[in-house]
Design a protein around this motif. Structure first.
Motif, short mmCIF file in Angstrom:
data_model
loop_
_atom_site.label_atom_id
_atom_site.label_comp_id
_atom_site.label_asym_id
_atom_site.label_seq_id
_atom_site.Cartn_x
_atom_site.Cartn_y
_atom_site.Cartn_z
N GLY A 306 -2.21 0.71 -6.58
CA GLY A 306 -3.42 1.49 -6.38
C GLY A 306 -3.57 2.54 -7.44
O GLY A 306 -2.65 2.79 -8.24
N GLU A 307 -4.74 3.17 -7.48
CA GLU A 307 -4.99 4.19 -8.49
C GLU A 307 -4.14 5.43 -8.26
O GLU A 307 -3.68 6.06 -9.21
CB GLU A 307 -6.47 4.58 -8.47
N GLN A 308 -3.94 5.79 -6.98
CA GLN A 308 -3.17 6.99 -6.67
C GLN A 308 -1.76 6.69 -6.21
O GLN A 308 -0.84 7.48 -6.46
CB GLN A 308 -3.90 7.81 -5.59
N LYS A 309 -1.57 5.55 -5.53
CA LYS A 309 -0.25 5.19 -5.00
C LYS A 309 -0.06 3.70 -5.08
O LYS A 309 -1.03 2.92 -5.02
CB LYS A 309 -0.11 5.64 -3.54
N ASN A 310 1.20 3.30 -5.19
CA ASN A 310 1.58 1.90 -5.04
C ASN A 310 2.23 1.73 -3.67
O ASN A 310 3.04 2.56 -3.26
CB ASN A 310 2.57 1.49 -6.13
N SER A 356 -2.63 5.07 9.46
CA SER A 356 -2.20 5.67 8.18
C SER A 356 -0.82 6.32 8.30
O SER A 356 -0.14 6.52 7.30
CB SER A 356 -3.23 6.70 7.71
N GLY A 357 -0.43 6.67 9.53
CA GLY A 357 0.89 7.26 9.74
C GLY A 357 2.01 6.25 9.76
O GLY A 357 3.18 6.62 9.94
N ASP A 358 1.69 4.97 9.57
CA ASP A 358 2.72 3.92 9.59
C ASP A 358 3.38 3.82 8.22
O ASP A 358 3.03 2.98 7.40
CB ASP A 358 2.09 2.59 10.00
N TRP A 359 4.32 4.71 7.99
CA TRP A 359 5.09 4.67 6.74
C TRP A 359 6.57 4.87 7.07
O TRP A 359 6.93 5.53 8.03
CB TRP A 359 4.60 5.74 5.76
N LEU A 360 7.41 4.27 6.24
CA LEU A 360 8.86 4.36 6.42
C LEU A 360 9.51 5.23 5.35
O LEU A 360 10.56 5.81 5.58
CB LEU A 360 9.50 2.97 6.41
N GLY A 361 8.88 5.30 4.19
CA GLY A 361 9.43 6.12 3.11
C GLY A 361 8.38 6.36 2.06
O GLY A 361 7.62 5.44 1.71
N ARG A 362 8.31 7.57 1.56
CA ARG A 362 7.33 7.92 0.55
C ARG A 362 7.99 8.10 -0.81
O ARG A 362 9.09 8.64 -0.91
CB ARG A 362 6.59 9.21 0.94
N GLU A 363 7.30 7.65 -1.84
CA GLU A 363 7.72 7.86 -3.24
C GLU A 363 9.16 7.41 -3.46
O GLU A 363 10.03 8.18 -3.85
CB GLU A 363 7.52 9.33 -3.64
N ARG A 364 9.38 6.11 -3.24
CA ARG A 364 10.71 5.53 -3.45
C ARG A 364 10.68 4.64 -4.70
O ARG A 364 9.77 3.81 -4.86
CB ARG A 364 11.13 4.70 -2.22
N HIS A 365 11.68 4.81 -5.53
CA HIS A 365 11.81 3.98 -6.73
C HIS A 365 12.52 2.68 -6.34
O HIS A 365 13.70 2.69 -5.98
CB HIS A 365 12.60 4.71 -7.81
N LEU A 366 11.79 1.57 -6.44
CA LEU A 366 12.33 0.28 -6.04
C LEU A 366 11.93 -0.79 -7.04
O LEU A 366 10.81 -0.78 -7.56
CB LEU A 366 11.82 -0.12 -4.65
#
Length: 426
Positions: A306-310, A356-366
């Motif tokens: 995405g433009e702001q996030k992957n 939108s609250g369904d997230w497990l981890g933010r800003e992870r390098h993978l």
């Protein structure tokens, strides 16, 4: 070649290109049992328990596992066989303890909203103690016990107004929290309890919160409790046991909580200095026994730039792992089979639930591709036990690993099972 264990996870390590738990490749388990999948290490649980037992060597102590952290029957059975009692907060949890072979005489019933039916159930089962959390509860418990011709053993939970320096949702020892009797009301409440014919005062209880990573809050709480014990016994009421709750934290990210044996060596020295080291002690650890014993395995479904996030979209969701959505909690996320030549990108790891609250981890390098499997770490506590069927998603399967042996302790829940107890209109 086996690499060192991952921080906080003594039995989780990469062996070559495979992440293994107690030597078992997790990718093979994911392939056999599907994902999302919880996998727990028996050795890690018993090692965590042994640290407490070592710290308490030579003392009168009853360890009561706070089963709300993980209430799977096989986990309860494991701790019952190791000599643990249980800290429960509902009649349903008591039923689980009994189904797992736990000793009701080693059960402590905590919680602010016990119903009359739950009180009757617990009294008839012969539990060890009720941790009473309000003056109104004292009166109701007295009535229920008299109706049954019994006396209820009680310990009053004190709110010492000590800041555990943890997340507000899991802080329980401040004046603004719903738990326990205010410090200033404790003596009068004990005097009332001692006057009621259906009650038998046996102890005092204090629990200041969860995921505590410092020694100081425990020290402060103990001092306040011992001051109260001194005043209560000066009024002629004997306190048989001191219950200091649980709450010791684990390593999720970079926390460095004290080891259980080191913590209790220091706290017992504090009790000795005040002349209370010979009393029976009760403690109620939960997260620290099971949290880092578990991982949740999940499959990468899609990569969505995405433009702001992957976004890395996986098949585990907030119904499987509620802690990030509830507490904005951090869980490490690592590949089961790392791609050494892969390009690492910054992703938000999210699930398929329509929130939108369904997230497990933010800003992870993978470095991942669809079909890869990931492990969400430190998920042995407050994950499966808090799971739901939101979006009519069946609860994940659970495995217990014991060296080379793997036991399926909860099969994956089918869609039909999620609505099996519902009824259509005529």
């Amino acid at each position: 070649m086996t690499a060192p264990a991952l921080p906080g996870h003594p039995h989780l390590a990469y062996q070559g290109a495979e992440l293994c738990l107690e030597g078992q490749p997790l990718a093979a388990l994911a392939q056999e049992y599907g994902t999302p999948l919880y996998v727990y290490s028996k050795a890690a649980m018993l090692q965590a328990l042994a640290a407490y037992q070592c710290g308490f060597a030579g003392r009168q102590v009853q360890i009561c596992y706070a089963m709300k952290a993980n209430s799977s029957l096989a986990v309860l059975q494991l701790f019952a066989r190791a000599g643990c009692g249980f800290d429960i907060v509902s009649g349903g949890e008591l039923a689980r303890v009994l189904a797992a072979g736990g000793d009701p005489a080693k059960v402590i019933f905590s919680g602010v909203g016990k119903t009359r039916a739950e009180m009757r159930q617990a009294l008839q089962a012969g539990i060890g103690c009720f941790n009473v959390e309000s003056e109104a509860e004292l009166e109701v418990l007295n009535q229920v016990a008299l109706e049954l011709g019994l006396r209820a053993p009680v310990s009053i939970r004190v709110n010492p107004n000590v800041d555990a320096k943890t997340h507000p949702y899991i802080s329980t020892g401040l004046k603004g929290n719903k738990f326990g009797i205010a410090h200033e009301r404790t003596l009068a409440t004990y005097q009332r309890a001692a006057s009621l014919p259906g009650l038998r005062v046996v102890g005092i209880d204090c629990h200041i919160g969860s995921q505590i990573t410092e020694l100081a809050p425990y020290r402060d709480a103990i001092e306040r409790v011992l001051d109260l014990v001194q005043a209560i016994e000066a009024a002629g009421i004997t306190i048989e046991h001191l219950d200091f709750g649980g709450g010791l934290g684990i390593t999720y990210h970079d926390e460095q909580p004290p080891a259980a044996d080191a913590l209790w060596t220091a706290l017992l020295a504090q009790l000795d200095a005040r002349g209370y080291g010979g009393r029976k002690i009760m403690i109620e650890p939960g997260r620290s026994l099971v949290g880092n014993a578990g991982v949740c395995l999940t499959e990468v479904l899609y990569l969505k730039p995405g433009e702001q996030k992957n976004f890395c979209i996986v098949d585990a969701a907030m119904n499987d792992l509620p802690r990030p959505a509830m507490y904005e909690a951090y869980h490490a996320i690592v590949p089961l089979q790392p791609r050494p030549e892969g390009v690492r990108c910054l992703y938000d790891v999210v699930g398929p639930v329509c929130e939108s609250g369904d997230w497990l981890g933010r800003e992870r390098h993978l470095a991942v591709q669809p079909g890869d499997k990931l492990a969400v770490l430190s998920t042995g506590a407050y994950c499966a036990s808090m799971a739901s069927n939101y979006n009519t998603r069946g609860r994940a399967a659970e495995l217990l690993v014991d060296g080379a042996q793997t036991t399926l302790i909860r099969p994956r829940e089918s869609a039909a099972q999620t609505f099996a107890h519902e009824r259509l209109l005529p």
